[in-house]
Design a protein around this motif. Structure first.
Motif, mmCIF file in Angstrom:
data_model
loop_
_atom_site.group_PDB
_atom_site.id
_atom_site.type_symbol
_atom_site.label_atom_id
_atom_site.label_comp_id
_atom_site.label_asym_id
_atom_site.label_seq_id
_atom_site.Cartn_x
_atom_site.Cartn_y
_atom_site.Cartn_z
ATOM 1 N N GLN A 106 0.900 -1.157 0.003
ATOM 2 C CA GLN A 106 0.017 -0.028 0.014
ATOM 3 C C GLN A 106 0.964 1.319 -0.142
ATOM 4 O O GLN A 106 1.907 1.471 0.793
ATOM 5 N N THR A 107 0.457 2.179 -0.731
ATOM 6 C CA THR A 107 1.027 3.603 -0.773
ATOM 7 C C THR A 107 0.165 4.613 -1.238
ATOM 8 O O THR A 107 -1.130 4.490 -1.211
ATOM 9 N N GLY A 116 0.602 25.012 -7.129
ATOM 10 C CA GLY A 116 1.185 24.494 -6.028
ATOM 11 C C GLY A 116 0.091 23.923 -5.151
ATOM 12 O O GLY A 116 0.549 23.317 -4.195
ATOM 13 N N LYS A 117 -1.134 24.068 -5.521
ATOM 14 C CA LYS A 117 -2.057 23.509 -4.503
ATOM 15 C C LYS A 117 -2.357 21.948 -4.847
ATOM 16 O O LYS A 117 -2.353 21.616 -6.190
ATOM 17 N N GLN A 118 -2.844 21.366 -3.978
ATOM 18 C CA GLN A 118 -3.197 19.599 -4.266
ATOM 19 C C GLN A 118 -4.543 19.591 -4.740
ATOM 20 O O GLN A 118 -5.421 20.048 -4.392
ATOM 21 N N ILE A 119 -4.621 18.908 -5.786
ATOM 22 C CA ILE A 119 -5.753 18.704 -6.790
ATOM 23 C C ILE A 119 -6.167 17.244 -6.537
ATOM 24 O O ILE A 119 -7.449 16.912 -7.048
ATOM 25 N N LEU A 120 -5.278 16.454 -6.263
ATOM 26 C CA LEU A 120 -5.859 14.936 -5.976
ATOM 27 C C LEU A 120 -4.900 14.133 -4.971
ATOM 28 O O LEU A 120 -3.670 14.375 -5.029
ATOM 29 N N ALA A 121 -5.453 13.488 -4.291
ATOM 30 C CA ALA A 121 -4.788 12.410 -3.352
ATOM 31 C C ALA A 121 -5.444 11.061 -3.613
ATOM 32 O O ALA A 121 -6.630 10.740 -3.590
ATOM 33 N N LEU A 122 -4.540 9.945 -3.913
ATOM 34 C CA LEU A 122 -4.998 8.731 -4.229
ATOM 35 C C LEU A 122 -4.277 7.724 -3.249
ATOM 36 O O LEU A 122 -2.994 7.781 -3.125
ATOM 37 N N ASP A 123 -5.123 6.746 -2.610
ATOM 38 C CA ASP A 123 -4.625 5.919 -1.691
ATOM 39 C C ASP A 123 -4.710 4.569 -2.579
ATOM 40 O O ASP A 123 -5.606 4.067 -3.016
#
Length: 534
Positions: A106-107, A116-123
């Protein structure tokens, strides 16, 4: 450790990663804004909308050694992967990123825009691809509902199967796929455990024939004044004894005095006395009768004689045995049955000299493990045994000085172990024995026993013939529970007799008849009488 992948510094293996990426399969776990689709090359594409301005959070499951395509509707400048050894990110264009799965685990990955803003986070979770195994399960076990899931480096089997054999086969397939049986978690349940009733019939006939023929001679005589005595006693070498020492026929009688020719004979003479004095001094008158005894040793007057005892004996024995043990067990479980007993056998002595005892079983034993292979098809692992105590091969353990020994009996065993497959209601003859043993021993006087005709008087014949025929028949049935009233017991219908019936009629059970108008009782015997003891 983190890796930052920039648009200005693409990886050298970018072109090599494109081909597997086009064939990759991506599985989206959650996220309403992510829509899997196929691009022009046939690859799975994960399209994510980021126009709402909030950071998007998604979960993604990747198959090992495969890739997924993330399609954004906004430009991404930086991609950060927390464990690049597990998942590698390749930025093809600002809106298309390739994720390559290299290792199980897992990562997570973060995508940042130009500001510089976060547009996506994937687990991201990387697991083995079990689609091929799922297809193989459906093809091999079409009547089962098996779900295959990957958990880290393990494979989890869930669902239900029709029998324990199908569960074992599914676990074997998963073990071959995983490469190690320890990596397979079998959580399959057997739907409706089938129950199997086994009926075993053991039939044996044993016929023994023993014959003995012998002549015992004894003769006595006197030749030239010399007494002679001759005797023969031919033993039976096979059994070691006569079947019955009281049986036989005798001809003639040898005179016992021939063995002792000098026998004293007493002669008694009566004469008339003359006048004389008696012991008291009195006078005995003349003419009184006086008895005198004269002893003499003469030869025996018994003539030469001989006798012979003829023993012609025969013994025939017949043993008939029929055992029908019935046993029921759930598919995959072992059931055992024993009708017999146990006898003690000395096993040793403790430190104080006390004898320790172990008990050995004997009788009619049955053990079987049924497995329902398919509807109406049963695989049986069967073990049956018939044993009885015998003196043949017994062992006598000597006791202390002055104490008697202990005789440990031996066992005569007929045992069979096999595995068969048969339909419900089918029968097999799983074992059979045809044995014929013939033994014969002739004992006699050397030389004389070989004479024609007369030689039969100087020899004995011991003959034994043993014929055994054994067969073991097995029948298996798929059974279901029933109500108590559907079964009958041997004691049903038994009524104890009254005292007058026992004393006057000699009955061991009461006899009764049906009354007119009585309804038939379930499982009642066809005869209009009660239980009869034979």
């Amino acid at each position: 450790m983190s890796v930052r992948v920039s648009l200005l510094a693409p990886r050298k293996f970018l072109l090599l990663g494109v081909l597997p990426a086009l064939l990759a399969t991506a599985v989206i776990v959650q996220g309403a804004s992510a829509r899997p689709a196929l691009d022009e090359a046939g690859a799975r594409v994960m399209t994510i909308s980021t126009r709402n301005g909030a950071a998007n959070h998604q979960r993604l499951t990747l198959s090992l050694d495969k890739a997924a395509v993330v399609q954004l509707d906004a430009d991404a400048r930086d991609v950060l992967v927390s464990n690049p050894d597990m998942v590698d990110a390749v930025v093809r264009t600002p809106r298309r990123i390739f994720l390559l799965a290299n290792k199980v685990g897992q990562t997570n990955a973060f995508f940042f825009g130009a500001d510089g803003k976060q547009i996506l986070a994937l687990d991201i979770r990387v697991e083995k691809d079990v689609l091929d195994l799922t297809g193989l399960m459906k093809a091999s076990l079409p009547n089962s509902a098996i779900a295959v899931q990957a958990m880290n480096d393990n494979i989890v089997l869930t669902g239900s199967v029709n029998s324990a054999l199908e569960s074992t086969r599914a676990a074997d397939l998963a073990a071959r796929f995983a490469g190690d049986p320890k990596k397979v978690v079998n959580m399959l349940s057997v739907a409706g455990g089938a129950q199997v009733m086994l009926k075993v019939r053991i039939a044996e006939m044993d016929r023994n024939v023993a014959k003995q023929f012998g002549v015992d001679l004894s003769a006595a005589g006197k030749v030239g004044g010399v007494p002679l005595a001759i005797g023969t006693s031919n033993p039976y070498g096979l059994l070691g004894r006569a079947l019955s020492d009281m049986s036989g026929g005798q001809a003639g009688s040898a005179c016992a005095s021939q063995f002792f020719p000098a026998i004293a004979n007493a002669a008694t003479t009566t004469v008339t006395s003359t006048p004389t004095l008696d012991a008291t001094g009195g006078v005995v008158p003349a003419g009184t009768p006086v008895t005198t005894t004269t002893n003499s040793s003469t030869g025996s007057a018994c003539p030469n004689n001989a006798q012979g005892v003829l023993k012609a004996l025969e013994q025939v024995g017949l043993v008939h045995m029929l055992a029908e043990p019935n046993l029921t067990a759930v598919s995959g479980e072992t059931a055992k049955f024993l009708a017999g007993g146990e006898f003690p056998v000395p096993a040793g002595r403790d430190t104080q000299g006390n004898v320790s005892i172990q008990f050995k079983q004997f009788g009619v034993g049955l053990s079987f493990t049924p497995v329902v292979v398919s509807p109406g098809r049963i695989s049986l692992q069967l073990s049956s045994e018939v044993s009885e105590l015998t003196n043949t091969g017994s062992f006598t353990l000597a006791g202390a000085a002055g104490a008697g020994g202990v005789t440990i009996p031996a066992l005569s065993v007929r045992r069979t172990e096999t595995t068969v497959e048969l339909p419900s209601g089918g029968s097999f003859a799983v074992a059979g024995l045809m044995q014929h043993n013939t033994k014969q021993v002739v004992d006699g006087f050397p030389g004389v026993k070989d004479l024609p005709v007369l030689g039969a008087l100087f020899r004995s014949r011991d003959f034994a013939d043993d014929q055994t025929e054994l067969v073991v028949l097995v029948s298996a049935y798929l059974v279901e529970p029933n109500t108590e009233s559907a079964f009958a017991a041997p004691t049903d219908g038994f009524v104890a007799p009254t005292d007058p019936e026992t004393l006057l009629l000699g009955r061991l059970n009461a006899v009764y008849k049906k009354k007119p108008g009585d309804k038939p009782i379930q499982n009642q015997a066809a005869e209009p009488v009660g239980f009869v003891v034979r």
